[in-house]
Design an enzyme around this catalytic site. Structure first.
Site, PDB file in Angstrom:
ATOM      1  N   LYS A 263       0.865  -1.095   0.309  1.00 33.07           N
ATOM      2  CA  LYS A 263       0.435   0.339   0.164  1.00 33.07           C
ATOM      3  C   LYS A 263       0.796   0.970  -0.070  1.00 33.07           C
ATOM      4  CE  LYS A 263      -3.918  -1.721   2.605  1.00 33.07           C
ATOM      5  NZ  LYS A 263      -4.729  -1.822   1.820  1.00 33.07           N
ATOM      6  N   ARG A 336     -11.177 -11.303   1.074  1.00 30.49           N
ATOM      7  CA  ARG A 336     -11.101 -12.437   0.952  1.00 30.49           C
ATOM      8  C   ARG A 336     -10.707 -13.895   0.789  1.00 30.49           C
ATOM      9  NH1 ARG A 336     -11.478  -8.431  -5.411  1.00 30.49           N
ATOM     10  NH2 ARG A 336     -11.515  -7.299  -3.416  1.00 30.49           N
TER      11      ARG A 336
HETATM   12  N1  BES Z   1      -8.213  -4.025   3.804  1.00 27.81           N
HETATM   13  C1  BES Z   1      -8.300  -3.376   2.215  1.00 27.81           C
HETATM   14  C2  BES Z   1      -9.501  -2.731   2.437  1.00 27.81           C
HETATM   15  C3  BES Z   1      -9.797  -1.309   3.196  1.00 27.81           C
HETATM   16  C4  BES Z   1      -8.991  -0.315   2.852  1.00 27.81           C
HETATM   17  C5  BES Z   1     -10.497  -0.985   4.402  1.00 27.81           C
HETATM   18  C6  BES Z   1      -9.280   1.252   3.627  1.00 27.81           C
HETATM   19  C7  BES Z   1     -10.214   0.225   5.208  1.00 27.81           C
HETATM   20  C8  BES Z   1      -9.625   1.254   4.914  1.00 27.81           C
HETATM   21  C9  BES Z   1      -8.298  -4.567   1.795  1.00 27.81           C
HETATM   22  O1  BES Z   1      -7.929  -5.473   2.181  1.00 27.81           O
HETATM   23  C10 BES Z   1      -7.886  -3.824   0.839  1.00 27.81           C
HETATM   24  O2  BES Z   1      -7.167  -4.126   0.429  1.00 27.81           O
HETATM   25  N2  BES Z   1      -8.589  -4.167  -0.891  1.00 27.81           N
HETATM   26  C11 BES Z   1      -8.611  -3.919  -2.425  1.00 27.81           C
HETATM   27  C12 BES Z   1      -8.573  -3.927  -2.693  1.00 27.81           C
HETATM   28  C13 BES Z   1      -8.788  -4.381  -4.195  1.00 27.81           C
HETATM   29  C14 BES Z   1      -6.296  -4.197  -4.299  1.00 27.81           C
HETATM   30  C15 BES Z   1      -8.872  -5.011  -5.456  1.00 27.81           C
HETATM   31  C16 BES Z   1      -9.053  -2.301  -1.948  1.00 27.81           C
HETATM   32  O3  BES Z   1     -10.071  -1.447  -1.095  1.00 27.81           O
HETATM   33  O4  BES Z   1      -8.761  -1.092  -2.424  1.00 27.81           O
HETATM   34 ZN    ZN Z   2      -5.804  -5.737   1.960  1.00 30.01          ZN
END
Ligand code: BES
Ligand code: ZN
Ligand code: ZN
Length: 484
Positions: A263, A336
């Site tokens: 991230k 997921r």
């Molecule tokens: N934990 C994150 C989602 C999230 C983002 C929760 C911001 C709370 C605040 C999740 O694991 C994630 O990173 N999801 C990605 C999925 C994508 C790579 C398909 C997202 O939401 O960008």
């Molecule tokens: Zn994630």
């Protein structure tokens, strides 16, 4: 917070401070005769017009309390949530003045929902995490006791609501703990400790046991971390023979770095990526207190999503427990992955309903903003119940469609499915569709509560840890018999 009910006439209750909530034109919510003292201040304009204005009277005439604090709710208090916010603010005003208890009179309050909102306002608004502050002298007082006057008729219900709000506060604690304190191992230890304290059975699967159960998707997420994964199996059995079985699944990524798809921003917030697991543990922790009559099973996969030489590579393919193969095209779509192995495991309990909770997608916040959570599912009555209960307790959920036409967005050239949709639009829905592939054998709903761990502080919730899901789900559990 302890509750104390008092029965004597309000003018004889000799507590330190009585709290009254009132709109700017002097309409009070409870407070009995104390409301009469407000009229001259409304007439003179001293009560002000805006939410939060305080009237603080010393030795109020005709009352036995030493002080009266009236909080202005502003123009109107149309919804119960206005009362929740008002009570939370009133408590903060008392706290500033050094109080550690409060008195509220429900005399004149007709609707139980209003009483609930006020009690929750005090309790949720008083929440604070002080564990890591070393100068204990400087801490703001805790709310140790709430004296409730004129609420005896609702005592049993109120005690129940307080137990549920305690579950919310416990979920908050977990969300706020830093990831060096709360990791997959210590999360599982907490689950065991809570089981002993709050009355449910626990069994923890370690890495070898997870491997033996063929939960390779969980292993794939965990393998970049020096910490092993855990799968927490929690089992609440009622005292009387149970008719229904509900399985709750919670995503507990104790820190989500994104893995090799690292991230770029907002990393500290990702300590809260176990918010789904916190919700499930929070719910489990109140079932005995409310003598819940059905079996509830909690399944919480706990992992840390890190990057290292042993981390999963984007393009790795794993075979999940259900035999469905997954091409992991983005290691940041890890929630997921751990959920689907748990969803496959859930079928063994022959559940009447399965509900999962997860801080699953940033896209859900893009769709619904910072205060509304997403819900999807394959059984409309269950989704309806979640939406209805959520709005009632002011944990608002809104349904997103599991649109068939988007399924192909998850196609993989090599495996059965990809964890990364081919478009970034509609990310909350495509995440729901991914889960749906594993949730076909039972009635299921998926709650995306991502917003709960990124939101700022508000009147009655701390920043980054609203403890979302507990109050909503206990309501849904209460109505399970009337669900189709
Ligand atoms: N934990 C994150 C989602 C999230 C983002 C929760 C911001 C709370 C605040 C999740 O694991 C994630 O990173 N999801 C990605 C999925 C994508 C790579 C398909 C997202 O939401 O960008
Ligand atoms: Zn994630
Ligand atoms: Zn995540």
């Amino acid at each position: 917070m302890k509750l104390q009910f008092c029965k004597e006439p309000l003018d004889q209750v000799a507590q330190r401070c009585l709290v009254v909530l009132a709109t700017r034109d002097g309409k009070t919510f409870g407070g009995g005769v104390a409301g009469e003292l407000l009229a001259p201040f409304v007439a003179s304009g001293e009560f002000g017009r805006d939410f939060g204005v305080i009237l603080y009277l010393v030795k109020p005439q005709g009352l036995a309390v030493e002080r009266l604090l009236v909080l202005n709710l502003g123009k109107s208090a149309d919804s119960d949530d206005d009362l929740r916010k008002g009570a939370a603010r009133a408590w903060k005003e008392l706290r500033k003045r050094g109080y550690d208890e409060a008195l509220y009179s429900c005399e004149g309050l007709e609707q139980p929902g209003q009483i609930r909102a006020i009690v929750e306002g005090f309790q949720l608004g008083a929440y604070q995490m002080t564990q890591f502050k070393s100068d204990k002298e400087k801490l703001k007082p805790e709310l140790t006791r709430l004296h409730l006057h004129g609420a005896d008729a609702h005592a049993a219900q109120i005690e129940r609501w307080v137990a549920v709000a305690e579950g919310t506060c416990r979920a908050r604690d977990l969300c706020l703990l830093p990831p060096n304190e709360l990791n997959p191992i210590s999360f599982a230890e907490k689950a065991v400790a809570w089981g002993a304290e709050f009355g449910f059975e626990t069994k923890i699967l370690d890495k070898a046991a997870i491997a033996a159960e063929r939960m390779n998707a969980i292993l794939a997420v965990a393998q970049g971390s020096v910490l092993e994964p855990r799968l927490c199996l929690l089992d609440y059995q009622p005292d009387t023979p149970s008719v229904k079985t509900i399985v709750l699944v919670g995503k507990a990524v104790t820190f989500d770095s994104g893995g090799l798809n690292l991230k770029l921003a907002a990393l500290p917030e990702m300590k809260g990526d176990m918010g789904g697991g916190a919700a499930v543990l929070g719910i489990m922790s109140v079932l005995r207190a409310i003598r819940y009559p059905h079996r509830v099973v909690g399944l919480i996969p706990a992992v840390e999503n890190m990057l290292s030489g042993s981390a999963t590579r984007p393009s790795d393919i794993v075979t999940s427990r259900a035999g469905i193969t997954i091409e992991i095209n983005n290691t940041d779509a890890e929630g997921r992955l751990i959920l689907v192995d748990a969803l496959a495991y859930a079928a063994a309990y022959q559940p009447d309903y399965v509900v999962d909770f997860a801080t699953l997608t940033g896209a859900c916040m893009v769709a619904l903003g910072p205060k509304i959570y997403g819900v999807m599912g394959n059984h409309q009555p269950l989704v309806d119940a979640i939406v209805k209960a959520g709005w009632e307790v002011h944990e608002p959920f809104w349904q997103l469609p599991l649109f068939d036409g988007y399924k192909e967005l998850l196609d993989s050239d090599l495996a059965d499915i990809s964890n990364l949709p081919s478009t970034r639009y509609g990310g909350a829905i495509t995440a729901g569709l991914f889960l749906e592939r594993w949730a076909r054998d039972y009635k299921w709903a998926h709650c995306d509560i991502a917003a709960a761990i990124t939101e700022h502080e508000d009147e009655y919730a701390p920043a980054n840890g609203a403890g979302a899901g507990v109050r909503m789900m206990v309501e849904v559990l209460d109505r399970v018999e009337s669900l189709a």
